[in-house]
Design a protein around this motif. Structure first.
Motif, short mmCIF file in Angstrom:
data_model
loop_
_atom_site.label_atom_id
_atom_site.label_comp_id
_atom_site.label_asym_id
_atom_site.label_seq_id
_atom_site.Cartn_x
_atom_site.Cartn_y
_atom_site.Cartn_z
N MET A 1 -100.12 -18.56 60.13
CA MET A 1 -99.67 -17.49 61.67
C MET A 1 -100.49 -18.64 62.77
SD MET A 1 -97.83 -15.20 60.39
CE MET A 1 -97.80 -14.07 61.54
N ALA A 2 -100.58 -19.99 62.85
CA ALA A 2 -101.38 -20.51 64.04
C ALA A 2 -100.48 -20.98 64.79
CB ALA A 2 -101.68 -21.27 63.63
N SER A 3 -98.75 -20.86 64.71
CA SER A 3 -97.86 -21.29 64.91
C SER A 3 -97.09 -19.90 66.10
CB SER A 3 -97.23 -21.83 64.63
OG SER A 3 -96.63 -20.42 63.33
N GLU A 4 -97.78 -18.79 65.97
CA GLU A 4 -97.35 -17.44 66.14
C GLU A 4 -97.14 -17.19 68.17
OE1 GLU A 4 -98.36 -12.43 66.56
OE2 GLU A 4 -98.39 -13.85 64.47
N SER A 5 -95.61 -16.81 68.17
CA SER A 5 -95.63 -17.20 69.41
C SER A 5 -96.42 -15.95 70.88
CB SER A 5 -94.99 -17.55 70.53
OG SER A 5 -94.24 -17.08 71.78
N SER A 6 -97.07 -15.99 71.44
CA SER A 6 -97.48 -14.57 72.42
C SER A 6 -96.42 -14.16 72.66
CB SER A 6 -98.35 -14.83 73.23
OG SER A 6 -98.12 -15.58 74.58
N GLN A 224 -99.20 -28.12 69.41
CA GLN A 224 -97.51 -28.01 69.89
C GLN A 224 -96.58 -27.10 70.46
OE1 GLN A 224 -95.41 -31.17 70.34
NE2 GLN A 224 -98.01 -31.38 69.31
N THR A 225 -97.41 -25.33 69.71
CA THR A 225 -96.51 -24.21 70.27
C THR A 225 -97.32 -24.13 71.67
OG1 THR A 225 -96.56 -23.71 68.13
CG2 THR A 225 -96.96 -21.64 69.34
N LEU A 226 -98.93 -24.45 71.82
CA LEU A 226 -99.08 -24.10 73.31
C LEU A 226 -98.63 -25.49 73.97
CD1 LEU A 226 -101.13 -22.48 74.82
CD2 LEU A 226 -103.24 -23.81 73.66
N LYS A 227 -98.60 -26.03 73.12
CA LYS A 227 -98.00 -26.75 74.33
C LYS A 227 -96.48 -26.84 75.07
CE LYS A 227 -96.64 -32.27 74.79
NZ LYS A 227 -95.18 -32.16 75.16
N GLY A 228 -95.44 -26.17 74.16
CA GLY A 228 -94.68 -25.38 74.62
C GLY A 228 -94.44 -24.32 75.59
N MET A 229 -95.77 -23.76 74.94
CA MET A 229 -95.39 -22.49 75.59
C MET A 229 -96.00 -22.87 77.68
SD MET A 229 -98.02 -20.43 73.12
CE MET A 229 -98.58 -18.70 74.22
N MET A 230 -96.87 -23.88 77.69
CA MET A 230 -97.52 -24.27 78.73
C MET A 230 -96.30 -24.86 79.98
SD MET A 230 -101.48 -25.87 77.87
CE MET A 230 -101.17 -26.90 79.47
#
Ligand code: SAM
Length: 257
Positions: A1-6, A224-230
């Protein structure tokens, strides 16, 4: 689930607290409970759990932040002040470094430690990363070290930190992330779910908080998910630096305008 976005967190009535599903309104209080409980042993546990390696990770982030004399820096979720202390030295007497955290117990420990190091001119501000009480465009550099995964609405926090940056300013997010090598991942899982809670029980007399630590890391967005969120929060030129095989990642992005 590490790719779950907030995104899921703000759109639904429940969110995750470690592996537990809790009402959104409850998460902040549960996280506060963890850090109030561990505050007095936080530094000792950091050294024990990481065998001192957290100091190397932090050194990397401090160097990457590249704070110069006279700059204004905000350390969000700054806890006991490891980053703020070095930034205060780099920014010097013409600069301004603010230590901020949502938790009074952690902030109290941080303030004590800064004073112990002779740094009496670092203001400590109790604030939620999701809604920072600073004017738009205030800071040259903002950091959040091992804090973002505890925040309920991570997108709101990223937007709030971006808003407080000057155009050209940089945001650094240092967080536990996803090991790049599956074998390392397996060994790390064993360590996190067997040894960490045991150390928490013996040293801090608090097994549950250290179980939360392991679980919250697994629930945090991957690199990669965090990069996209930023990028969604308005940051540009976002780069990812993996440390210790991706156990930790530092993301750096810039507010361009
Ligand atoms: N940055 C320090 C370090 O690297 O040692 C402390 C990291 S500690 C693991 C996480 C910190 O995040 C805690 O001090 C906690 O109180 C803070 N925190 C959790 N939720 C927060 C929020 N919504 N806003 C600001 N700080 C928060």
């Amino acid at each position: 689930m590490a790719s779950e976005s907030s995104k899921n967190e703000s759109a639904s009535d429940t969110t995750h607290f470690g592996y537990e599903q809790v009402p959104v309104a409850e998460k902040r209080g549960r996280v506060a409970g963890v850090f109030t409980s561990v505050a007095h042993k936080y530094d000792l546990m950091n050294d024990l759990m990481s065998l001192g390696i957290h100091r190397v990770w932090k050194r990397f982030a401090i160097d990457l932040a590249g704070v110069r004399p006279g700059e204004k820096v905000l350390d969000v979720a700054g806890g006991t002040g490891d980053l703020a202390r070095e930034f205060a030295r780099a920014a010097g007497p013409r600069g301004l470094v603010i230590l901020s955290d949502i938790n009074a117990a952690m902030l109290g420990e941080g303030r004590k430690r800064l004073v112990d190091h002779g740094l009496v001119n670092v203001p400590a501000v109790q604030a939620n990363a999701e809604a920072l009480p600073f004017a738009e465009g205030t800071f040259d550099c903002i950091t959040i070290g091992f804090g973002l995964r505890n925040v309920t609405d991570k997108d709101a926090a990223l937007r709030s930190m971006t808003r407080c940056l000057k155009p050209g300013g940089r945001l650094l997010v240092m967080e536990f992330s996803k090991p790049l090598n599956p074998l390392l991942g397996k060994a790390y899982d064993q360590y996190s779910f067997k040894l960490l809670p045991l150390m928490g029980r013996v040293v801090a007399r608090d097994e549950a908080s250290y179980r939360y630590l392991a679980e919250s890391i697994r629930m945090h967005p991957d690199q990669q998910t965090l990069k996209g969120m930023m990028e969604n929060a308005g940051l540009a030129r976002v780069q990812v630096y993996n440390l210790s095989g991706g156990i930790v990642a530092v993301h750096r992005g810039f507010r361009l305008e």
